[in-house]
Design a protein around this motif. Structure first.
Motif, PDB file in Angstrom:
ATOM      1  N   THR A 124       1.035  -2.063   0.415  1.00 14.92           N
ATOM      2  CA  THR A 124       0.349   0.109   0.043  1.00 14.92           C
ATOM      3  C   THR A 124       0.914   1.484   0.067  1.00 14.92           C
ATOM      4  N   PRO A 125       1.038   1.666  -0.995  1.00 10.06           N
ATOM      5  CA  PRO A 125       1.365   3.046  -0.815  1.00 10.06           C
ATOM      6  C   PRO A 125       1.684   4.064   0.189  1.00 10.06           C
ATOM      7  N   ALA A 126       2.352   5.188   0.225  1.00 17.61           N
ATOM      8  CA  ALA A 126       2.859   5.050   2.127  1.00 17.61           C
ATOM      9  C   ALA A 126       1.752   6.573   1.504  1.00 17.61           C
ATOM     10  N   GLY A 127       1.457   6.998   1.132  1.00 19.32           N
ATOM     11  CA  GLY A 127       0.809   8.207   0.277  1.00 19.32           C
ATOM     12  C   GLY A 127      -0.836   7.519   0.374  1.00 19.32           C
ATOM     13  N   VAL A 128      -1.317   6.462   0.686  1.00 14.47           N
ATOM     14  CA  VAL A 128      -2.859   5.653   0.910  1.00 14.47           C
ATOM     15  C   VAL A 128      -2.529   5.290   1.951  1.00 14.47           C
ATOM     16  N   GLN A 129      -1.770   5.255   3.239  1.00 14.95           N
ATOM     17  CA  GLN A 129      -1.612   4.778   4.182  1.00 14.95           C
ATOM     18  C   GLN A 129      -2.156   5.785   4.796  1.00 14.95           C
ATOM     19  N   GLU A 130      -1.665   7.376   3.936  1.00 12.58           N
ATOM     20  CA  GLU A 130      -2.074   8.727   5.252  1.00 12.58           C
ATOM     21  C   GLU A 130      -3.252   9.040   4.800  1.00 12.58           C
ATOM     22  N   MET A 131      -3.776   8.765   3.618  1.00  8.42           N
ATOM     23  CA  MET A 131      -5.681   9.175   3.897  1.00  8.42           C
ATOM     24  C   MET A 131      -5.944   8.746   5.279  1.00  8.42           C
ATOM     25  N   LEU A 132      -5.711   7.485   5.607  1.00  4.51           N
ATOM     26  CA  LEU A 132      -6.389   7.061   6.759  1.00  4.51           C
ATOM     27  C   LEU A 132      -6.166   8.279   8.097  1.00  4.51           C
ATOM     28  N   GLN A 133      -5.343   9.472   7.843  1.00  4.74           N
ATOM     29  CA  GLN A 133      -4.927  10.591   8.772  1.00  4.74           C
ATOM     30  C   GLN A 133      -6.929  11.557   8.882  1.00  4.74           C
ATOM     31  N   ILE A 134      -7.751  11.487   7.316  1.00  6.04           N
ATOM     32  CA  ILE A 134      -7.689  12.720   6.565  1.00  6.04           C
ATOM     33  C   ILE A 134      -9.571  12.238   7.630  1.00  6.04           C
ATOM     34  N   LYS A 135     -10.010  12.719   8.669  1.00  7.51           N
ATOM     35  CA  LYS A 135     -11.228  12.885   8.800  1.00  7.51           C
ATOM     36  C   LYS A 135     -12.376  12.698   7.685  1.00  7.51           C
ATOM     37  N   GLY A 136     -12.822  11.182   7.906  1.00  8.10           N
ATOM     38  CA  GLY A 136     -14.037  11.776   6.785  1.00  8.10           C
ATOM     39  C   GLY A 136     -14.071  10.835   5.276  1.00  8.10           C
ATOM     40  N   LEU A 137     -12.824  10.018   5.491  1.00  7.56           N
ATOM     41  CA  LEU A 137     -12.178   9.509   4.334  1.00  7.56           C
ATOM     42  C   LEU A 137     -11.705   7.706   5.407  1.00  7.56           C
ATOM     43  N   GLY A 138     -12.949   7.173   5.389  1.00  3.33           N
ATOM     44  CA  GLY A 138     -13.019   5.540   5.170  1.00  3.33           C
ATOM     45  C   GLY A 138     -12.416   4.768   4.412  1.00  3.33           C
ATOM     46  N   PRO A 139     -11.883   3.354   4.394  1.00  5.60           N
ATOM     47  CA  PRO A 139     -11.247   2.527   3.558  1.00  5.60           C
ATOM     48  C   PRO A 139     -11.811   2.637   1.824  1.00  5.60           C
ATOM     49  N   LYS A 140     -13.138   2.261   2.314  1.00  6.63           N
ATOM     50  CA  LYS A 140     -13.761   2.082   0.927  1.00  6.63           C
ATOM     51  C   LYS A 140     -13.887   3.772   0.378  1.00  6.63           C
ATOM     52  N   LYS A 141     -13.942   4.890   0.911  1.00 13.22           N
ATOM     53  CA  LYS A 141     -13.698   5.798   0.275  1.00 13.22           C
ATOM     54  C   LYS A 141     -12.149   5.942  -0.318  1.00 13.22           C
ATOM     55  N   ILE A 142     -11.326   5.426   0.585  1.00 14.22           N
ATOM     56  CA  ILE A 142      -9.900   5.553   0.060  1.00 14.22           C
ATOM     57  C   ILE A 142      -9.296   5.085  -1.129  1.00 14.22           C
ATOM     58  N   ARG A 143      -9.652   3.734  -1.072  1.00 13.04           N
ATOM     59  CA  ARG A 143     -10.190   2.631  -2.328  1.00 13.04           C
ATOM     60  C   ARG A 143     -11.108   3.200  -3.730  1.00 13.04           C
ATOM     61  N   VAL A 144     -12.006   3.438  -3.832  1.00 17.32           N
ATOM     62  CA  VAL A 144     -12.219   4.529  -5.008  1.00 17.32           C
ATOM     63  C   VAL A 144     -10.903   5.404  -5.407  1.00 17.32           C
ATOM     64  N   ILE A 145     -10.811   5.732  -4.029  1.00 15.46           N
ATOM     65  CA  ILE A 145      -9.470   7.190  -4.534  1.00 15.46           C
ATOM     66  C   ILE A 145      -8.380   6.925  -5.207  1.00 15.46           C
ATOM     67  N   TRP A 146      -8.162   5.913  -4.502  1.00 18.99           N
ATOM     68  CA  TRP A 146      -6.647   4.904  -4.766  1.00 18.99           C
ATOM     69  C   TRP A 146      -6.815   4.084  -6.501  1.00 18.99           C
ATOM     70  N   LYS A 147      -7.784   3.669  -6.446  1.00 17.16           N
ATOM     71  CA  LYS A 147      -7.770   2.262  -7.384  1.00 17.16           C
ATOM     72  C   LYS A 147      -8.737   2.759  -8.550  1.00 17.16           C
ATOM     73  N   GLU A 148      -9.615   3.801  -8.501  1.00 14.55           N
ATOM     74  CA  GLU A 148     -10.337   4.190  -9.970  1.00 14.55           C
ATOM     75  C   GLU A 148      -9.465   5.819 -10.282  1.00 14.55           C
ATOM     76  N   MET A 149      -9.317   6.235  -9.704  1.00 11.17           N
ATOM     77  CA  MET A 149      -8.776   7.373  -9.927  1.00 11.17           C
ATOM     78  C   MET A 149      -7.406   7.992  -9.697  1.00 11.17           C
ATOM     79  N   GLY A 150      -6.279   6.976  -9.640  1.00 13.58           N
ATOM     80  CA  GLY A 150      -4.854   6.212  -9.562  1.00 13.58           C
ATOM     81  C   GLY A 150      -4.210   7.683  -8.598  1.00 13.58           C
ATOM     82  N   ILE A 151      -5.146   8.125  -7.522  1.00 16.73           N
ATOM     83  CA  ILE A 151      -4.541   8.980  -6.744  1.00 16.73           C
ATOM     84  C   ILE A 151      -3.641   8.044  -5.340  1.00 16.73           C
ATOM     85  N   GLU A 152      -1.842   8.401  -4.972  1.00 16.06           N
ATOM     86  CA  GLU A 152      -2.098   8.316  -4.401  1.00 16.06           C
ATOM     87  C   GLU A 152      -0.846   9.222  -3.840  1.00 16.06           C
ATOM     88  N   SER A 153      -1.352   9.856  -2.651  1.00 14.48           N
ATOM     89  CA  SER A 153      -1.170  11.106  -1.531  1.00 14.48           C
ATOM     90  C   SER A 153      -2.132  12.353  -1.316  1.00 14.48           C
TER      91      SER A 153
END
Length: 556
Positions: free
Chosen positions: A86-115
């Motif tokens: 798991t890219p470090a930037g994706v792990q860091e997203m867990l620190q953002i209030k309101g971003l749960g694992p399901k939304k982070i999965r969409v951001i990473w896997k579907e949008m290609g965003i890793e930081s």
């Protein structure tokens, strides 16, 4: 020995990472449930046998073996596998209030965003609006939470820094017992948030660097020590002859020191070996370091009107604690006896009210049952007393969480907001003012709902709230949890000048939480609070008399 919270944190992280990777949600959730059970244990799980671990509710053989690995090795392979993929930037997203694992999965896997930086840019371009589960409000909320998170990076709670600061000071003092050695800056002023530690000494730079060979000199001849998960430590050097002057200059905020220099240029033009000399030469009382953020204290010192600051030993009872009746870790009896052992005269138990279902809030029937237990314990523990309190939720419309006949059964009602925190100023004020005006409200709990370095509080007009508390004979809580410290100390002088009583309360959810009153006292000192202006500094009988008086005033 590894503690329960560290083990639970690793299991929770694994659960979230598995969800981000799209693993079986039931399997992922099983690790989170196991973590929840570990957090509730009354003793270290590291002291359990393998068989005992597996018998804990929600754990079983498979998770039990992983827990044993953590106990023995500090980590376990399955978590390391997910961390490595798991890219470090994706792990860091867990620190953002309101971003749960399901939304982070969409951001990473579907949008290609890793930081987080990429995600912030995507919010500015409204790219999240094209994804399922995101709308204009959620995108704006995520953007604001990212900006808040980035603004807090590199900052630490005072309570988090204190063990490290103490360890460094003791290490140097052992090496240089005759040298001056004092923290300065924000830490000495007891600020609630620290971004760096500053220490002053008259030991030689070469000697100090010998103790910390990994430290490096900066251009200003300051020795800087960088360690993981800690603020940078900057060690400043001076001579014994100028010790007092250097300590004064490096302790006060820049604004405070500049103001002092403007008012007393002749004093500041000389060098002093003792800090107190700078105040004596100016004809002032010595201003404690904790007050050297606020200019008002210079004039108070000139008039010899500095307050006698409250001390940790002035706290005579624990107000606002939670037991196993709601979401606390320990029984009511255990908490009461711990209070007695620590020299306190009383405990005001304030478990959660009924709408706090997530915290096992008390229904009216359970309130009556708890009161029966309190009555029995008070007979057994006399003269120690357990006061019947409640932390009543302030509902979205400003009502309290029980009908009046239930509220009347409590000695103390702390009214607090716990839900629907996203409010504009007008809504927040309507909600709080209605609760303050309620005839059964004794204390306004954690006024803004803030969590330092984690969540901004909802907006309030402190001036109006303080005045309303004065008019309605309501005490303002200084919630002493290091992550709250709410009311902010910057508003304490105004509350005191208005004649409003404060109460330093630990909001303890376990016995160890009683210790947090010390952090509340440190914050209260910054606001110039005295023991006579603090509710929890009253003795048992004095508190009983005060509560009777307030009830009479409210009913008249």
């Amino acid at each position: 020995m590894i503690d329960n919270q560290t083990i639970a944190d690793q299991l929770i992280l694994l659960s979230k990472l598995m969800e981000i990777h799209g693993e079986n949600p039931f399997k992922a959730r099983s690790y989170a449930l196991a973590a929840f059970e570990i957090e509730k244990l009354n003793r270290p799980i590291a002291t359990y046998t393998a068989e005992e671990i597996q018998q804990i509710k929600g754990i079983g053989e498979a998770i039990g073996k992983k827990i044993q690995q953590i106990i023995q090795e500090g980590q376990f392979p399955l978590l390391q596998k997910y961390l490595a993929t798991t890219p470090a930037g994706v792990q860091e997203m867990l620190q953002i209030k309101g971003l749960g694992p399901k939304k982070i999965r969409v951001i990473w896997k579907e949008m290609g965003i890793e930081s987080i930086g990429e995600l912030l840019y995507a919010c500015h371009e409204n790219r999240l609006l094209h994804q399922k589960g995101f709308g204009p409000k959620s995108q704006e909320s995520i953007k604001n939470e990212i900006l808040f998170y980035l603004s807090q990076k590199g900052k630490f709670l005072y309570a988090e820094v204190e063990p490290f600061a103490t360890e460094i000071w003791q290490r140097l003092k052992q090496q240089f017992p005759s040298a001056h050695l004092t923290y300065t800056g924000a830490y000495r002023r007891q600020l609630e948030i620290i971004d760096r530690l500053e220490m002053l000494t008259d030991a030689s730079p070469e000697q100090v660097q010998h103790v910390f060979p990994e430290a490096r000199f900066q251009q200003t001849k300051t020795l800087q020590l960088i360690q993981p998960q800690q603020p940078p430590l900057e060690i400043l050097f001076t001579t014994p002859e100028s010790w007092g002057s250097a300590l004064f200059v490096h302790t006060g905020s820049p604004e405070f020191v500049k103001n002092y220099e403007t008012q007393f240029p002749q004093v500041m033009s000389r060098m002093y070996s003792e800090e107190e000399m700078l105040f004596t030469a100016a004809g002032l009382e010595v201003i404690p370091p904790c007050l050297r953020d606020d200019m008002r204290w210079i004039e108070k010192a000139r008039l010899h009107q500095l307050p006698q600051l409250i001390q940790p030993t002035d706290i005579r009872g624990i107000i606002h604690a939670h037991s196993q009746w709601s979401d606390g870790l320990h029984s009511l009896e255990m908490m009461a006896k711990a209070c007695m052992q620590q020299g306190f005269e009383y405990l005001v138990i304030c478990d959660h009210s009924q709408s706090a279902f997530y915290a096992n809030g008390l229904t009216p029937e359970r309130v009556k049952a708890q009161h029966q237990e309190i009555d029995a314990l008070n007979e057994q523990l006399h003269p120690f007393k357990i006061f019947k309190g409640i932390e009543a939720d302030i509902l979205p419309d400003g009502r309290l969480d029980y009908p009046d006949e239930i509220l009347a059964s409590f000695d103390i009602v702390i009214a607090s907001v716990h839900s629907a925190l996203q409010m504009p100023l007008e809504k927040a004020m309507q909600r709080l003012l209605k609760a303050i005006a309620h005839p059964f409200t004794t204390i306004l709990g954690h006024m803004t709902g803030r969590l330092l370095l984690s969540r901004n509080g909802y907006p309030v007009d402190h001036n109006i709230i303080i005045q309303a508390c004065k008019e309605n004979h309501v005490v303002i809580e200084l919630n002493a949890h290091p992550r709250r410290l709410d009311i902010d100390w910057r508003w304490i002088p105004q509350a005191v000048e208005s004649g409003v009583m404060l109460s330093i309360d630990p909001d303890a959810h376990q016995i160890n939480g009683f210790q947090d009153v010390r952090y509340g006292v440190l914050a209260a000192q910054k606001g110039g609070l005295t023991a006579t202006q603090n509710l929890s500094s009253m003795g048992r009988r004095e508190l009983e008399t005060y509560l009777q008086k307030i009830k009479q005033q409210k009913s008249s």
